[in-house]
Scaffold this motif. Sequence first.
Motif, PDB file in Angstrom:
ATOM      1  N   PRO A 194       0.804  -1.231   0.000  1.00  0.00           N
ATOM      2  CA  PRO A 194       0.000   0.000   0.000  1.00  0.00           C
ATOM      3  C   PRO A 194       0.837   1.282   0.000  1.00  0.00           C
ATOM      4  CG  PRO A 194       0.102  -0.902   2.208  1.00  0.00           C
ATOM      5  CD  PRO A 194       0.879  -1.853   1.336  1.00  0.00           C
ATOM      6  N   SER A 195       2.154   1.146   0.233  1.00  0.00           N
ATOM      7  CA  SER A 195       2.971   2.346   0.477  1.00  0.00           C
ATOM      8  C   SER A 195       2.932   3.396  -0.635  1.00  0.00           C
ATOM      9  CB  SER A 195       4.425   1.963   0.745  1.00  0.00           C
ATOM     10  OG  SER A 195       4.482   0.971   1.692  1.00  0.00           O
ATOM     11  N   THR A 250      -0.286   5.221  -0.106  1.00  0.00           N
ATOM     12  CA  THR A 250      -0.201   6.036   1.119  1.00  0.00           C
ATOM     13  C   THR A 250       0.604   7.305   0.835  1.00  0.00           C
ATOM     14  OG1 THR A 250      -0.257   4.065   2.512  1.00  0.00           O
ATOM     15  CG2 THR A 250       0.588   6.066   3.521  1.00  0.00           C
ATOM     16  N   GLY A 256      11.870   5.171   4.548  1.00  0.00           N
ATOM     17  CA  GLY A 256      11.274   3.841   4.391  1.00  0.00           C
ATOM     18  C   GLY A 256      10.359   3.818   3.178  1.00  0.00           C
ATOM     19  N   ASN A 257       9.400   2.908   3.212  1.00  0.00           N
ATOM     20  CA  ASN A 257       8.515   2.741   2.051  1.00  0.00           C
ATOM     21  C   ASN A 257       7.755   4.024   1.724  1.00  0.00           C
ATOM     22  OD1 ASN A 257       9.085  -0.024   1.534  1.00  0.00           O
ATOM     23  ND2 ASN A 257       7.953  -0.496   3.401  1.00  0.00           N
ATOM     24  N   VAL A 258       7.101   4.594   2.731  1.00  0.00           N
ATOM     25  CA  VAL A 258       6.291   5.792   2.493  1.00  0.00           C
ATOM     26  C   VAL A 258       7.193   6.984   2.161  1.00  0.00           C
ATOM     27  CG1 VAL A 258       4.653   7.416   3.533  1.00  0.00           C
ATOM     28  CG2 VAL A 258       4.400   4.968   3.953  1.00  0.00           C
ATOM     29  N   ASP A 297      17.474   9.414   8.011  1.00  0.00           N
ATOM     30  CA  ASP A 297      17.115   8.061   8.452  1.00  0.00           C
ATOM     31  C   ASP A 297      18.214   7.588   9.386  1.00  0.00           C
ATOM     32  OD1 ASP A 297      14.973   5.821   7.129  1.00  0.00           O
ATOM     33  OD2 ASP A 297      16.585   4.996   8.364  1.00  0.00           O
ATOM     34  N   PHE A 310      19.309   4.550   9.299  1.00  0.00           N
ATOM     35  CA  PHE A 310      20.083   3.517   8.594  1.00  0.00           C
ATOM     36  C   PHE A 310      20.631   4.034   7.275  1.00  0.00           C
ATOM     37  CE2 PHE A 310      17.239   0.883  11.269  1.00  0.00           C
ATOM     38  CZ  PHE A 310      18.227   0.251  12.010  1.00  0.00           C
ATOM     39  N   GLN A 339      19.151   2.789   3.921  1.00  0.00           N
ATOM     40  CA  GLN A 339      17.873   3.414   3.568  1.00  0.00           C
ATOM     41  C   GLN A 339      18.117   4.760   2.876  1.00  0.00           C
ATOM     42  OE1 GLN A 339      15.873   0.942   3.675  1.00  0.00           O
ATOM     43  NE2 GLN A 339      14.279   1.688   5.024  1.00  0.00           N
ATOM     44  N   CYS A 392       7.814  10.709   8.496  1.00  0.00           N
ATOM     45  CA  CYS A 392       7.460   9.448   7.842  1.00  0.00           C
ATOM     46  C   CYS A 392       8.219   8.287   8.469  1.00  0.00           C
ATOM     47  CB  CYS A 392       7.766   9.509   6.342  1.00  0.00           C
ATOM     48  SG  CYS A 392       6.762  10.706   5.474  1.00  0.00           S
ATOM     49  N   ALA A 393       8.535   8.426   9.776  1.00  0.00           N
ATOM     50  CA  ALA A 393       9.246   7.339  10.461  1.00  0.00           C
ATOM     51  C   ALA A 393       8.324   6.800  11.549  1.00  0.00           C
ATOM     52  CB  ALA A 393      10.567   7.835  11.015  1.00  0.00           C
ATOM     53  N   GLY A 449       3.397  11.127   6.858  1.00  0.00           N
ATOM     54  CA  GLY A 449       2.677   9.856   6.829  1.00  0.00           C
ATOM     55  C   GLY A 449       2.686   9.060   8.108  1.00  0.00           C
ATOM     56  N   ALA A 450       3.585   9.368   9.054  1.00  0.00           N
ATOM     57  CA  ALA A 450       3.692   8.549  10.266  1.00  0.00           C
ATOM     58  C   ALA A 450       2.392   8.585  11.063  1.00  0.00           C
ATOM     59  CB  ALA A 450       4.848   9.046  11.127  1.00  0.00           C
ATOM     60  N   ASN A 451       2.081   7.475  11.711  1.00  0.00           N
ATOM     61  CA  ASN A 451       0.898   7.413  12.571  1.00  0.00           C
ATOM     62  C   ASN A 451       1.197   8.036  13.928  1.00  0.00           C
ATOM     63  OD1 ASN A 451      -1.242   6.072  11.138  1.00  0.00           O
ATOM     64  ND2 ASN A 451      -0.025   4.195  11.220  1.00  0.00           N
ATOM     65  N   ASN A 500      -2.705  10.155   5.743  1.00  0.00           N
ATOM     66  CA  ASN A 500      -2.067   8.857   5.461  1.00  0.00           C
ATOM     67  C   ASN A 500      -3.093   7.749   5.191  1.00  0.00           C
ATOM     68  OD1 ASN A 500      -2.902   7.753   7.915  1.00  0.00           O
ATOM     69  ND2 ASN A 500      -0.903   7.905   8.895  1.00  0.00           N
TER      70      ASN A 500
HETATM   71  P1  NAD Z   1       9.216   1.674   7.091  1.00  0.00           P
HETATM   72  O1  NAD Z   1       9.572   0.798   8.235  1.00  0.00           O
HETATM   73  O2  NAD Z   1       9.370   1.171   5.699  1.00  0.00           O
HETATM   74  O3  NAD Z   1      10.049   3.037   7.178  1.00  0.00           O
HETATM   75  C1  NAD Z   1      10.310   3.741   8.345  1.00  0.00           C
HETATM   76  C2  NAD Z   1      11.709   4.330   8.201  1.00  0.00           C
HETATM   77  O4  NAD Z   1      11.936   5.233   9.277  1.00  0.00           O
HETATM   78  C3  NAD Z   1      12.826   3.296   8.232  1.00  0.00           C
HETATM   79  O5  NAD Z   1      13.688   3.474   7.120  1.00  0.00           O
HETATM   80  C4  NAD Z   1      13.544   3.589   9.554  1.00  0.00           C
HETATM   81  O6  NAD Z   1      14.911   3.281   9.512  1.00  0.00           O
HETATM   82  C5  NAD Z   1      13.288   5.068   9.708  1.00  0.00           C
HETATM   83  N1  NAD Z   1      13.444   5.604  11.053  1.00  0.00           N
HETATM   84  C6  NAD Z   1      13.115   5.036  12.242  1.00  0.00           C
HETATM   85  N2  NAD Z   1      13.412   5.870  13.243  1.00  0.00           N
HETATM   86  C7  NAD Z   1      13.938   7.000  12.674  1.00  0.00           C
HETATM   87  C8  NAD Z   1      14.409   8.222  13.202  1.00  0.00           C
HETATM   88  N3  NAD Z   1      14.440   8.479  14.516  1.00  0.00           N
HETATM   89  N4  NAD Z   1      14.857   9.156  12.330  1.00  0.00           N
HETATM   90  C9  NAD Z   1      14.835   8.934  11.001  1.00  0.00           C
HETATM   91  N5  NAD Z   1      14.385   7.784  10.461  1.00  0.00           N
HETATM   92  C10 NAD Z   1      13.942   6.833  11.295  1.00  0.00           C
HETATM   93  O7  NAD Z   1       7.717   2.141   7.374  1.00  0.00           O
HETATM   94  P2  NAD Z   1       6.682   2.777   6.335  1.00  0.00           P
HETATM   95  O8  NAD Z   1       5.810   1.715   5.804  1.00  0.00           O
HETATM   96  O9  NAD Z   1       7.407   3.687   5.409  1.00  0.00           O
HETATM   97  O10 NAD Z   1       5.781   3.660   7.325  1.00  0.00           O
HETATM   98  C11 NAD Z   1       6.259   4.894   7.840  1.00  0.00           C
HETATM   99  C12 NAD Z   1       5.224   5.478   8.781  1.00  0.00           C
HETATM  100  O11 NAD Z   1       3.990   5.662   8.091  1.00  0.00           O
HETATM  101  C13 NAD Z   1       4.891   4.594   9.990  1.00  0.00           C
HETATM  102  O12 NAD Z   1       4.610   5.431  11.084  1.00  0.00           O
HETATM  103  C14 NAD Z   1       3.617   3.884   9.569  1.00  0.00           C
HETATM  104  O13 NAD Z   1       2.834   3.489  10.666  1.00  0.00           O
HETATM  105  C15 NAD Z   1       2.935   4.978   8.756  1.00  0.00           C
HETATM  106  N6  NAD Z   1       1.979   4.468   7.763  1.00  0.00           N
HETATM  107  C16 NAD Z   1       2.405   3.656   6.771  1.00  0.00           C
HETATM  108  C17 NAD Z   1       1.489   3.191   5.819  1.00  0.00           C
HETATM  109  C18 NAD Z   1       1.930   2.320   4.682  1.00  0.00           C
HETATM  110  O14 NAD Z   1       1.168   2.158   3.712  1.00  0.00           O
HETATM  111  N7  NAD Z   1       3.138   1.782   4.698  1.00  0.00           N
HETATM  112  C19 NAD Z   1       0.143   3.578   5.910  1.00  0.00           C
HETATM  113  C20 NAD Z   1      -0.262   4.451   6.932  1.00  0.00           C
HETATM  114  C21 NAD Z   1       0.673   4.884   7.865  1.00  0.00           C
END
Ligand code: NAD
Length: 365
Positions: free
Chosen positions: A156-157, A160, A192-194, A213, A215, A218, A248-249, A270-272, A299
Amino acid sequence: MSAISAPTVNDVLFDKIAAMGHEQVVFCHDEKTGLRAIIAIHNTVLGPALGGTRMWQYASDADAILDALRLSEGMTYKAAVAGLNLGGGKAVILGDPRKDKSEAFFRRYGKFVDSLGGKYITAEDVGTSKMDMEYIAMETEHVSGLPEHKGGSGDPSPVTAYGVFMGVKASAKKVYGNDNLSGKKVMVQGAGNVGRYLIDNLMKEGAVVYVSDIFEDQIQKVTSAHPSVKVIAPADVYSVDMDIYAPCALGATLNDETIPQLRCAIVAGGANNQLKDTDKHMRMLMDRGILYAPDFVINAGGLINVYSELEGYNRQNALSKTEHIYDQTLAIFEAAQNEGISTLEASVRIARRRIEAIANIKTRW
Ligand code: NAD
């Protein structure tokens, strides 16, 4: 959303559930597989309660219950604001996602989901994977977000991220009178993905993008696709000179320490659960004159994507529906201004009004 503390042994669980308005909370236990799960169904006025299953090692059972209650309430508002015919639900499995998983474990969980007869539809969430969903799907049809080769909607990313992009543009329209992001400095926290798909959209529009990020690999995925993106150290994210901060983390990045540092006009990401203490930190952003695009509004693309799967999946349709996040975000800004309330309160009001209106129609039937 309700500000409510973790239930303790002295609290009456029913009172907590009643205060937050949940319809049903199911405790699932299976001795043979070691499964312990809680399925929280907050509201099914608009449709079946859809929400992911999270697997996490909670510090206490009370923390797990509270997480399920809060997350399911959030799903009710997310679906309602997005105009979907879905209710709000969420499940948590108590355990270590690296150690406690097995086929039997998730198939047993699938049987519990099935026993609810479609009132709750599950999906992937933190700590659960596509493989886990495939095991669940062996025991119930009430699972969504399956891989494309299984007839599902896949990752879904990208959807989103497209919705978040719409939310960022709507926020720019409100603050600058123009939604063109060309030349606007956008700090994307989390590659990350979003985050990565959001950056693709921002770069296409000519925004000046910063990324951070924890990592290196990433980060490299971003800089190899977009060499001009500037990398910011995690500790410097909040104080960077930016127009828009896009978290978005992880959640809770808007808190007592970070809000005073922010040098931006807009928070839209996008982060929750971005606000650590919902009411207090919303107020702090308002006091600093920073526009906040509520996370669950912008999101919602991932949920819209999964919902499309229930209707017969077509990515183009999902993206078109996600585009409405632009108008919906502007409507929320408008309502907040007219009613003299925060953008967060305005979103929850809009959600509750829709649920109430539809509940009226249903009882008249
Ligand atoms: P993901 O795990 O792919 O990416 C998150 C990224 O954030 C990772 O690369 C991680 O290394 C990085 N990260 C963690 N802590 C960090 C920090 N302190 N500083 C910088 N980077 C940091 O997750 P995702 O799927 O991209 O989702 C991101 C956010 O969006 C989450 O909060 C998730 O709940 C929310 N979300 C995602 C979706 C979706 O479709 N994937 C939908 C709705 C909400």
